[in-house]
Write a protein that holds these residues in place. Structure first.
Motif, PDB file in Angstrom:
ATOM      1  N   ALA A  87       0.828  -1.206   0.000  1.00  9.26           N
ATOM      2  CA  ALA A  87       0.000   0.000   0.000  1.00  9.26           C
ATOM      3  C   ALA A  87       0.865   1.260   0.000  1.00  9.26           C
ATOM      4  N   VAL A  88       2.055   1.163   0.606  1.00  5.75           N
ATOM      5  CA  VAL A  88       2.988   2.291   0.598  1.00  5.75           C
ATOM      6  C   VAL A  88       3.373   2.641  -0.832  1.00  5.75           C
ATOM      7  N   PHE A  89       3.589   1.615  -1.646  1.00  4.82           N
ATOM      8  CA  PHE A  89       3.970   1.829  -3.040  1.00  4.82           C
ATOM      9  C   PHE A  89       2.830   2.457  -3.831  1.00  4.82           C
ATOM     10  N   THR A  90       1.616   1.907  -3.710  1.00  2.00           N
ATOM     11  CA  THR A  90       0.487   2.438  -4.477  1.00  2.00           C
ATOM     12  C   THR A  90       0.170   3.880  -4.075  1.00  2.00           C
ATOM     13  N   THR A  91       0.319   4.181  -2.788  1.00  2.00           N
ATOM     14  CA  THR A  91       0.115   5.558  -2.325  1.00  2.00           C
ATOM     15  C   THR A  91       1.160   6.490  -2.931  1.00  2.00           C
ATOM     16  N   ALA A  92       2.399   6.025  -2.966  1.00  2.00           N
ATOM     17  CA  ALA A  92       3.485   6.830  -3.542  1.00  2.00           C
ATOM     18  C   ALA A  92       3.270   7.052  -5.033  1.00  2.00           C
ATOM     19  N   VAL A  93       2.772   6.032  -5.733  1.00  2.00           N
ATOM     20  CA  VAL A  93       2.486   6.164  -7.162  1.00  2.00           C
ATOM     21  C   VAL A  93       1.445   7.252  -7.402  1.00  2.00           C
ATOM     22  N   ALA A  94       0.364   7.207  -6.617  1.00  2.00           N
ATOM     23  CA  ALA A  94      -0.703   8.197  -6.783  1.00  2.00           C
ATOM     24  C   ALA A  94      -0.195   9.613  -6.509  1.00  2.00           C
ATOM     25  N   ALA A  95       0.600   9.751  -5.458  1.00  2.00           N
ATOM     26  CA  ALA A  95       1.132  11.069  -5.104  1.00  2.00           C
ATOM     27  C   ALA A  95       2.085  11.585  -6.178  1.00  2.00           C
ATOM     28  N   TYR A  96       2.876  10.678  -6.726  1.00  2.00           N
ATOM     29  CA  TYR A  96       3.844  11.071  -7.755  1.00  2.00           C
ATOM     30  C   TYR A  96       3.136  11.525  -9.032  1.00  2.00           C
ATOM     31  N   LYS A  97       2.056  10.838  -9.381  1.00  2.00           N
ATOM     32  CA  LYS A  97       1.293  11.231 -10.567  1.00  2.00           C
ATOM     33  C   LYS A  97       0.744  12.650 -10.411  1.00  2.00           C
ATOM     34  N   GLU A  98       0.295  12.962  -9.215  1.00  2.00           N
ATOM     35  CA  GLU A  98      -0.212  14.297  -8.961  1.00  2.00           C
ATOM     36  C   GLU A  98       0.909  15.333  -9.074  1.00  2.00           C
ATOM     37  N   LYS A  99       2.088  14.989  -8.564  1.00  2.00           N
ATOM     38  CA  LYS A  99       3.229  15.901  -8.651  1.00  2.00           C
ATOM     39  C   LYS A  99       3.637  16.128 -10.106  1.00  2.00           C
ATOM     40  N   MET A 100       3.544  15.076 -10.911  1.00  2.00           N
ATOM     41  CA  MET A 100       3.943  15.189 -12.310  1.00  2.00           C
ATOM     42  C   MET A 100       3.045  16.168 -13.062  1.00  2.00           C
ATOM     43  N   LYS A 101       1.820  16.330 -12.589  1.00  2.00           N
ATOM     44  CA  LYS A 101       0.912  17.282 -13.234  1.00  2.00           C
ATOM     45  C   LYS A 101       1.323  18.715 -12.940  1.00  2.00           C
ATOM     46  N   ASP A 102       2.068  18.875 -11.862  1.00  2.00           N
ATOM     47  CA  ASP A 102       2.524  20.205 -11.454  1.00  2.00           C
ATOM     48  C   ASP A 102       3.880  20.488 -12.081  1.00  2.00           C
ATOM     49  N   THR A 103       3.898  21.299 -13.127  1.00  2.00           N
ATOM     50  CA  THR A 103       5.148  21.566 -13.844  1.00  2.00           C
ATOM     51  C   THR A 103       6.156  22.309 -12.987  1.00  2.00           C
ATOM     52  N   GLY A 104       5.696  22.876 -11.882  1.00  2.00           N
ATOM     53  CA  GLY A 104       6.607  23.592 -11.002  1.00  2.00           C
ATOM     54  C   GLY A 104       7.254  22.720  -9.952  1.00  2.00           C
ATOM     55  N   SER A 105       6.887  21.443  -9.922  1.00  2.00           N
ATOM     56  CA  SER A 105       7.448  20.534  -8.932  1.00  2.00           C
ATOM     57  C   SER A 105       8.797  20.016  -9.414  1.00  2.00           C
ATOM     58  N   GLU A 106       9.879  20.604  -8.917  1.00  2.00           N
ATOM     59  CA  GLU A 106      11.219  20.255  -9.404  1.00  2.00           C
ATOM     60  C   GLU A 106      11.589  18.819  -9.058  1.00  2.00           C
ATOM     61  N   GLN A 107      11.242  18.372  -7.853  1.00  2.00           N
ATOM     62  CA  GLN A 107      11.638  17.031  -7.433  1.00  2.00           C
ATOM     63  C   GLN A 107      10.979  15.966  -8.297  1.00  2.00           C
ATOM     64  N   ALA A 108       9.715  16.167  -8.663  1.00  2.00           N
ATOM     65  CA  ALA A 108       8.992  15.177  -9.464  1.00  2.00           C
ATOM     66  C   ALA A 108       9.603  15.019 -10.842  1.00  2.00           C
ATOM     67  N   HIS A 109      10.236  16.080 -11.363  1.00  2.00           N
ATOM     68  CA  HIS A 109      10.769  16.059 -12.727  1.00  2.00           C
ATOM     69  C   HIS A 109      12.292  15.973 -12.772  1.00  2.00           C
ATOM     70  N   ASP A 110      12.945  15.872 -11.646  1.00  2.00           N
ATOM     71  CA  ASP A 110      14.403  15.857 -11.600  1.00  2.00           C
ATOM     72  C   ASP A 110      14.922  14.477 -12.017  1.00  2.00           C
ATOM     73  N   GLU A 111      15.469  14.397 -13.241  1.00  2.00           N
ATOM     74  CA  GLU A 111      15.935  13.120 -13.779  1.00  2.00           C
ATOM     75  C   GLU A 111      17.186  12.615 -13.072  1.00  2.00           C
ATOM     76  N   GLU A 112      17.859  13.484 -12.317  1.00  2.00           N
ATOM     77  CA  GLU A 112      19.060  13.051 -11.612  1.00  2.00           C
ATOM     78  C   GLU A 112      18.717  12.240 -10.361  1.00  2.00           C
ATOM     79  N   LEU A 113      17.478  12.352  -9.924  1.00  2.00           N
ATOM     80  CA  LEU A 113      17.033  11.564  -8.779  1.00  2.00           C
ATOM     81  C   LEU A 113      16.530  10.208  -9.247  1.00  2.00           C
ATOM     82  N   SER A 114      16.692   9.206  -8.410  1.00  2.00           N
ATOM     83  CA  SER A 114      16.136   7.886  -8.740  1.00  2.00           C
ATOM     84  C   SER A 114      14.622   7.947  -8.634  1.00  2.00           C
ATOM     85  N   LEU A 115      13.965   6.961  -9.218  1.00  2.00           N
ATOM     86  CA  LEU A 115      12.514   6.894  -9.137  1.00  2.00           C
ATOM     87  C   LEU A 115      12.055   6.769  -7.682  1.00  2.00           C
ATOM     88  N   GLN A 116      12.802   6.017  -6.893  1.00  2.00           N
ATOM     89  CA  GLN A 116      12.480   5.899  -5.469  1.00  2.00           C
ATOM     90  C   GLN A 116      12.494   7.270  -4.789  1.00  2.00           C
TER      91      GLN A 116
END
Length: 254
Positions: A87-116
């Motif tokens: 459930a931790v993973f599915t919750t993180a997936v949902a939250a990440y999708k929401e962040k990806m919609k926000d073009t101002g969210s640097e962490q969500a779009h930072d390719e230098e960070l791992s997916l985790q």
């Protein structure tokens, strides 16, 4: 790319090995030149080669995707309740999708960070997955274990044990060439670790690559000698590597 491994997108073409990508680019350049100069027969030959390359690439992507899907399913099946549950993973997936919609969210779009890191998945979840993968090895379910290690590596490619785990499973299934490649990749993460060299030597011996096997053992011995000063497990590995090298020398003498 969507963060769920089961999704498909054009960016999955980046999963092709760099060698195949380079070969495809070279062929495409040659085809364009031959079209200009009218070399029909050569163009047909190159087109056939390109078709083979395309099939190989699709096959690699499809197989990797299958393993990722299986790895995710194993986590879902085997992770229990609590802070390390699926459930931790599915919750993180949902939250990440929401962040990806926000073009101002640097962490969500930072390719230098791992997916985790981008998904903010806790290490308790990752460690739970690692323990499940190790248990699968103990149960001799090597194909499932490889899939789970691959999924963990997909989430966090900076962990040596995830790549090493894939290699161990591949070796256990006698996929020796794949295992050698994975051991080499693990050494990019920990270049002074003697363990991958020792296990790689076993693969090379199975492939009857005797000289390469000896070279891998020599690297293992050199690194184990250095590590033995502070690590008792390296001392044991050193002793075993020396015994194997002696056995190989006796085998050659016989």
């Amino acid at each position: 790319m969507s963060i769920e491994p089961s999704s498909q997108s054009e960016s999955e073409l980046s999963l092709l090995p760099k060698g195949l990508q380079k070969q495809a680019e070279e062929w495409l350049s040659s085809v364009i030149e031959m079209e200009k100069e009218g070399y029909h027969n050569d163009l047909v030959s190159f087109s056939q080669q390109a078709a083979v390359l395309h099939e190989q690439g699709l096959s690699l992507i499809t197989e990797r995707q299958r393993k990722l899907d299986r790895g995710k399913a194993l986590l879902q099946e085997r992770c229990g309740d609590g802070e390390d549950s699926f459930a931790v993973f599915t919750t993180a997936v949902a939250a990440y999708k929401e962040k990806m919609k926000d073009t101002g969210s640097e962490q969500a779009h930072d390719e230098e960070l791992s997916l985790q890191e981008r998904m903010r998945l806790p290490w308790t979840f990752m460690n739970r997955g690692y323990q499940v993968a190790k248990k699968l090895i103990d149960e001799e379910k090597y194909e499932d274990a490889e899939c789970l290690f691959l999924f963990l590596y997909f989430l966090q490619p900076g962990v040596f044990e995830y790549m090493l785990g894939q290699a161990v499973c591949q070796q256990a299934m006698e996929h020796f060439e794949e295992a050698i490649t994975s051991y080499r990749m693990s050494l990019q993460l920990e270049p002074t670790n003697p363990v991958p060299f020792f296990l790689m030597a076993g693969c090379l011996h199975q492939l009857q690559e005797v000289e390469s096997c000896k070279i891998a053992l020599d690297y293992c011995i050199e690194l184990a000698e250095q590590a033995a000063e502070t690590d008792s497990s390296a001392t044991l590995l050193l002793q075993e590597a020396l015994q194997v090298k002696e056995a190989l020398q006796n085998e050659k003498a016989a």
